[in-house]
Design a protein around this motif. Sequence first.
Motif, PDB file in Angstrom:
ATOM      1  N   ARG A 171       1.211  -1.032  -0.049  1.00 56.80           N
ATOM      2  CA  ARG A 171       0.028  -0.068   0.286  1.00 56.80           C
ATOM      3  C   ARG A 171       1.034   1.541   0.217  1.00 56.80           C
ATOM      4  O   ARG A 171       0.591   2.702  -0.747  1.00 56.80           O
ATOM      5  N   GLU A 175       0.993   4.094  -2.942  1.00 55.28           N
ATOM      6  CA  GLU A 175       0.817   5.460  -2.948  1.00 55.28           C
ATOM      7  C   GLU A 175       2.379   6.252  -3.747  1.00 55.28           C
ATOM      8  O   GLU A 175       1.969   7.282  -3.706  1.00 55.28           O
ATOM      9  N   LYS A 178       2.891   3.642  -8.282  1.00 52.64           N
ATOM     10  CA  LYS A 178       2.240   2.214  -9.003  1.00 52.64           C
ATOM     11  C   LYS A 178       2.853   1.869  -9.410  1.00 52.64           C
ATOM     12  O   LYS A 178       2.472   0.188  -9.137  1.00 52.64           O
TER      13      LYS A 178
END
Length: 215
Positions: A171, A175, A178
Motif C-alpha cells: 500500500r 501511493e 504504482k
Amino acid sequence: MWIAPQLLFMILVIFVAFISVLRIPNERWALRMVLMYLVGMGFVVEAVGNFMAHQGENNSSLYNAFIPIEFVLVLAVLQRIRPEWNKAWALCLAVGMLGIGYCYYKGLGKGFVVAEAALIISVVLSIGIMAVLWSLANNSTRSLVKLPEFWLLAGLLLYFGGMVPVIASIRFLFEMDKVLAGKLWLIAPYLCIVRYAFTAYAAILARRTAPAAHG
C-alpha cells in the motif's frame, strides 16, 4: 490483452494440486477433505479473479471475501495435524477474525484487496505453521521429508511468510510509485506456484504412503 504466462501456469499448478488431493483415498489422509475445499476454492478464486482482471473488472471483492475463508481452512489443516492444541487454534482464530473484522469495519481497501487483513492472517498463520513444523521435527517417528504434512506446511509457510513483506509494503509503495508496486506484486503468483506445487507433492506422497504418525 493476454493473461500473463505466470498467471496461467499458477492456475494450472493449482488445478494439478486439486486433482492430486482428489486422488487420495478417503481413509488415507485425515487432511484430504479440508484440503479439497482449500485447494478447490483457491482454484476457483484465482481462475475467476484473473478472468475478471483480464476483462478489466475489479476483482478485489472476490479476494476480500476469500481472505477469512482461507484463514479458517488453513487453521483447520493445522488443527487436524495438532488437535491437542485446540486452545491455541481457538486463540489464533479469535485474533485473526477480530483483526479481519476490524479492517472490514473500517472500510480499509477502498476498492482494493484489504492488505491489512491479508497481512494479519499471513502473520498469524506463519506463526502457527512454524510451531507445527517445529513440533513435527521434534516428535515425528519418521523422517520429515517422508511426511506429506511437512511438504504441505513448508509450502504454506513459504507462501504466507513470503507474502508478509510484500503485503506490508504494497500500500505504501502504491501511493508512492504504482509501477514499482505492480512489479512487487508480481512476486505473489510465484509464491502461489510454490505453495500449490508443494501441496501437489504432499498429496502424491500421502497417496503412496501409510497415514503418518505425528508423534
